[in-house]
Design an enzyme around this catalytic site. Structure first.
Site, PDB file in Angstrom:
ATOM      1  CE  LYS A  48      -1.766   1.897   3.984  1.00 46.17           C
ATOM      2  NZ  LYS A  48      -1.556   3.342   4.042  1.00 46.17           N
ATOM      3  CG  ASN A  49       2.467   2.658   3.539  1.00 46.13           C
ATOM      4  OD1 ASN A  49       1.286   2.957   3.369  1.00 46.13           O
ATOM      5  ND2 ASN A  49       2.989   2.443   4.742  1.00 46.13           N
TER       6      ASN A  49
ATOM      7  NE  ARG B 161       0.815  12.257   7.006  1.00 46.14           N
ATOM      8  CZ  ARG B 161       1.056  13.521   7.293  1.00 46.14           C
ATOM      9  NH1 ARG B 161       0.078  14.328   7.615  1.00 46.14           N
ATOM     10  NH2 ARG B 161       2.282  14.010   7.251  1.00 46.14           N
TER      11      ARG B 161
ATOM     12  CB  CYS C 133      -4.624   6.631  10.757  1.00 43.40           C
ATOM     13  SG  CYS C 133      -4.956   5.108   9.903  1.00 43.40           S
TER      14      CYS C 133
ATOM     15  NE  ARG D  73      -0.006  10.172   9.909  1.00 43.31           N
ATOM     16  CZ  ARG D  73      -0.372   9.075   9.272  1.00 43.31           C
ATOM     17  NH1 ARG D  73      -1.570   8.625   9.393  1.00 43.31           N
ATOM     18  NH2 ARG D  73       0.472   8.444   8.500  1.00 43.31           N
ATOM     19  N   PRO D  74       1.640  16.566  10.866  1.00 46.65           N
ATOM     20  CG  PRO D  74       3.325  17.798  11.915  1.00 46.65           C
ATOM     21  CD  PRO D  74       2.584  16.502  11.979  1.00 46.65           C
ATOM     22  CB  ILE D  75       1.922  18.817   5.566  1.00 42.54           C
ATOM     23  CG1 ILE D  75       1.007  19.979   5.952  1.00 42.54           C
ATOM     24  CG2 ILE D  75       1.109  17.557   5.354  1.00 42.54           C
ATOM     25  CD1 ILE D  75       0.409  20.673   4.794  1.00 42.54           C
TER      26      ILE D  75
ATOM     27  CG  LEU E 285       9.285  17.966   8.176  1.00 36.16           C
ATOM     28  CD1 LEU E 285       9.545  16.543   8.669  1.00 36.16           C
ATOM     29  CD2 LEU E 285      10.518  18.838   8.419  1.00 36.16           C
TER      30      LEU E 285
ATOM     31  CG  ASP F  89       2.627   1.479   9.535  1.00 37.00           C
ATOM     32  OD1 ASP F  89       2.232   2.376  10.302  1.00 37.00           O
ATOM     33  OD2 ASP F  89       2.773   1.657   8.314  1.00 37.00           O
TER      34      ASP F  89
ATOM     35  CB  VAL G  39       7.280   6.871  14.274  1.00 34.27           C
ATOM     36  CG1 VAL G  39       6.942   7.494  12.931  1.00 34.27           C
ATOM     37  CG2 VAL G  39       8.603   6.117  14.191  1.00 34.27           C
TER      38      VAL G  39
ATOM     39  NE  ARG H  10      -7.098   4.562   5.289  1.00 30.66           N
ATOM     40  CZ  ARG H  10      -6.174   5.089   6.084  1.00 30.66           C
ATOM     41  NH1 ARG H  10      -6.425   5.269   7.348  1.00 30.66           N
ATOM     42  NH2 ARG H  10      -5.010   5.436   5.616  1.00 30.66           N
TER      43      ARG H  10
HETATM   44  C1  UD1 Z   1       4.043   6.817   6.110  1.00 25.56           C
HETATM   45  C2  UD1 Z   1       3.181   5.582   5.935  1.00 25.56           C
HETATM   46  C3  UD1 Z   1       2.624   5.133   7.276  1.00 25.56           C
HETATM   47  C4  UD1 Z   1       3.748   4.970   8.306  1.00 25.56           C
HETATM   48  C5  UD1 Z   1       4.626   6.208   8.363  1.00 25.56           C
HETATM   49  C6  UD1 Z   1       5.846   6.030   9.251  1.00 25.56           C
HETATM   50  C7  UD1 Z   1       2.336   5.919   3.693  1.00 25.56           C
HETATM   51  C8  UD1 Z   1       1.177   6.164   2.809  1.00 25.56           C
HETATM   52  N1  UD1 Z   1       2.103   5.905   5.022  1.00 25.56           N
HETATM   53  O1  UD1 Z   1       3.180   7.849   6.584  1.00 25.56           O
HETATM   54  O2  UD1 Z   1       1.944   3.900   7.095  1.00 25.56           O
HETATM   55  O3  UD1 Z   1       3.179   4.755   9.579  1.00 25.56           O
HETATM   56  O4  UD1 Z   1       5.097   6.543   7.048  1.00 25.56           O
HETATM   57  O5  UD1 Z   1       6.580   4.934   8.859  1.00 25.56           O
HETATM   58  O6  UD1 Z   1       3.444   5.706   3.231  1.00 25.56           O
HETATM   59  N2  UD1 Z   1       5.946  14.672  10.403  1.00 25.56           N
HETATM   60  C9  UD1 Z   1       6.140  15.988  10.730  1.00 25.56           C
HETATM   61  N3  UD1 Z   1       6.093  16.914   9.724  1.00 25.56           N
HETATM   62  C10 UD1 Z   1       5.875  16.573   8.425  1.00 25.56           C
HETATM   63  C11 UD1 Z   1       5.703  15.215   8.115  1.00 25.56           C
HETATM   64  C12 UD1 Z   1       5.739  14.286   9.132  1.00 25.56           C
HETATM   65  O7  UD1 Z   1       6.321  16.323  11.892  1.00 25.56           O
HETATM   66  O8  UD1 Z   1       5.854  17.467   7.564  1.00 25.56           O
HETATM   67  C13 UD1 Z   1       5.948  13.667  11.491  1.00 25.56           C
HETATM   68  C14 UD1 Z   1       4.596  13.001  11.635  1.00 25.56           C
HETATM   69  O9  UD1 Z   1       3.717  13.789  12.407  1.00 25.56           O
HETATM   70  C15 UD1 Z   1       4.942  11.696  12.295  1.00 25.56           C
HETATM   71  C16 UD1 Z   1       6.330  11.405  11.734  1.00 25.56           C
HETATM   72  O10 UD1 Z   1       6.813  12.611  11.180  1.00 25.56           O
HETATM   73  O11 UD1 Z   1       5.018  11.858  13.689  1.00 25.56           O
HETATM   74  C17 UD1 Z   1       6.340  10.330  10.658  1.00 25.56           C
HETATM   75  O12 UD1 Z   1       5.524  10.742   9.593  1.00 25.56           O
HETATM   76  P1  UD1 Z   1       5.842  10.354   8.082  1.00 25.56           P
HETATM   77  O13 UD1 Z   1       7.104   9.592   8.004  1.00 25.56           O
HETATM   78  O14 UD1 Z   1       5.695  11.582   7.255  1.00 25.56           O
HETATM   79  O15 UD1 Z   1       4.629   9.373   7.787  1.00 25.56           O
HETATM   80  P2  UD1 Z   1       3.666   9.377   6.546  1.00 25.56           P
HETATM   81  O16 UD1 Z   1       4.428   9.624   5.301  1.00 25.56           O
HETATM   82  O17 UD1 Z   1       2.463  10.181   6.857  1.00 25.56           O
END
Ligand code: UD1
Length: 421
Positions: free
Chosen positions: A22-23, A93, A117, A122-124, A126, A308, A330, A400
């Protein structure tokens, strides 16, 4: 609303075939935006999240054909819009992964803020930091992000990620492939799904080096072309079935796997006494041979123990002798399954991001709710080991991310049915 009804049917025995990841498939699908030519993606799992990504690409103007055998042809000749509305973005997301490719191809994108989820903020920021470094102008509103690039287009840059975010690494990589000049992503995520995306992009004509390490170098190219690609096997689904063998004290052969991708899970299971062997056909897991004991786990970015698999592993730890500590580093809110497992007779206490699991419990069936995708998988595993009947509600979370979940378990001898209420 559908639910799973599960009865303990003893140890699971047999073979299971792992689906495409999926990922990995979600970013690959987003990457097809980067070319006007047709891309073929094979081993696409039938999942709700894949459906949502299909709907997003369809909305943007793609022509998508499924061949019925797990391959998708996606062709984005021209975009009909450069905006992803709330109703689509909110469903998961990973919808935000179209932002990088849209910016690269169109120089403009407006994407409503993602859902998914409820496992933390889960901010963006970065992702946005990366786009800004590449020269995009970002407008962040309460509900959406708008990004624009001037007529000169995106420019290569050095970007340091404060945390090795998987999504940010993928989004920035996709934005940078068509930028003018060289981009470095430092402290990049090293997950196998990043490598799969880089391989796909390179086949499309991109020039990416270092994917799978913490320093990725992307040399911008003028244009990308269509290509064909087979998605890597899902390492989280693999881990889930490894734990299914372990928690039921069964014997399972897991096929279509990459042993390296599940190394931390295998190592931790071995510490507990579970036999995990790489064999020619896949991965052999035997949880019934030795007396099993507890261990500690700490989630970390790859190649550390995957977040996960934290909740499925915790379900397993409730059933083995001794006490184990689970530390989640994480995500900030990923213990929602604890209350549900405790309702099934587990003894887990939490303090901040640390959970102590007092093992050796006979779980008992209960009515429990899947609060997120992996928490749902953990409850199904617990149900397989519990006395009596377990009803898992809100299984849309599970669907999902797991293809034919109940069917795969039934093939191993589990007594599990999906009931539509
Ligand atoms: C992806 C996976 C998810 C997995 C996660 C961590 C997909 C579709 N989903 O999610 O299954 O659990 O990796 O292995 O691939 N963060 C920030 N700022 C940002 C982005 C992230 O602080 O701009 C933080 C998040 O809040 C979280 C951590 O970084 O605490 C990890 O997030 P991230 O690695 O971005 O996970 P996803 O890509 O959302």
């Amino acid at each position: 609303m559908a639910k799973f009804l599960i009865n303990n049917n003893g140890p699971l025995y047999g073979e299971v075939q792992i689906s495409g990841a999926k990922n990995a498939v979600l970013p690959l699908m987003a990457a097809t935006i980067l070319t006007g030519e047709k891309c073929k993606i094979r081993e696409v799992p039938k999942l709700l999240d894949v459906r949502v990504m299909q709907d997003i690409l369809d909305f943007l103007g793609a022509e998508i054909k499924a061949d019925g055998a797990g391959a998708l042809d996606i062709e984005m000749k021209e975009l009909t819009t450069r905006e992803v509305p709330f109703a689509l973005a909110n469903q998961m997301r990973a919808s935000f992964l179209v932002m990088g490719p849209l910016l690269a191809r169109e120089g403009y994108a407006k994407v409503y803020l993602p859902g998914g989820c409820t496992i933390g903020a889960r901010p963006i920021e970065l992702h946005l930091k990366g786009f800004e470094a590449l020269g995009a102008e970002i407008v962040l509103k309460e509900k959406y992000v708008e990004a624009k690039v001037g007529p000169e287009g995106l420019k290569g840059a050095s970007i340091y990620l404060d945390f090795p975010s998987v999504g940010a690494t993928e989004n920035i990589m996709m934005a940078a492939v068509l930028a003018d000049g060289i981009t470095y992503i430092e402290n990049a995520a090293e997950e196998p799904e990043i490598v799969d995306l880089a391989n796909f992009l390179n086949r499309m004509g991109a020039s990416i080096k270092g994917a799978g390490t913490d320093n990725i170098k992307i040399e911008g190219v003028k244009k990308l072309k269509g290509t064909e690609h087979t998605v890597i096997p899902d390492r989280i689904e693999t881990g889930t079935f490894m734990l299914a063998g372990a928690i039921t004290r069964g014997e399972v052969l897991i096929k279509n796997i990459v042993p390296d991708h599940v190394r931390p899970i295998a190592a931790k299971l071995r510490e507990c006494g579970v036999i995990v062997e790489v064999v020619d056909e896949g991965l052999y897991v035997n949880g019934g041979q030795n007396k099993l004991i507890s261990t500690d786990i700490k989630t970390l970015p790859y190649p550390g123990f995957p977040t996960d698999i934290q909740s499925p592993f915790m379900a397993f730890l409730t059933t083995v002798e001794g006490s184990g500590t689970v530390i989640e580093t994480v995500f900030e809110n990923r213990f929602m399954h604890v209350a549900e497992l405790n309702r099934m007779g587990a003894n887990i206490t939490t303090e901040g991001n640390r959970a102590i699991v007092q093992g050796g419990k006979q779980l008992v069936g209960a009515h429990v709710a899947a609060t997120d995708l992996r928490a749902g998988a953990a409850l199904v595993l617990a149900g397989l080991a519990a006395k009596g009947t377990t009803e898992v509600f809100d299984i849309y979370h599970i669907e999902r991310g797991y293809e034919n979940f109940a069917e795969k378990f039934r093939n191993l001898g589990a007594d599990i049915v999906r009931v539509d209420d």
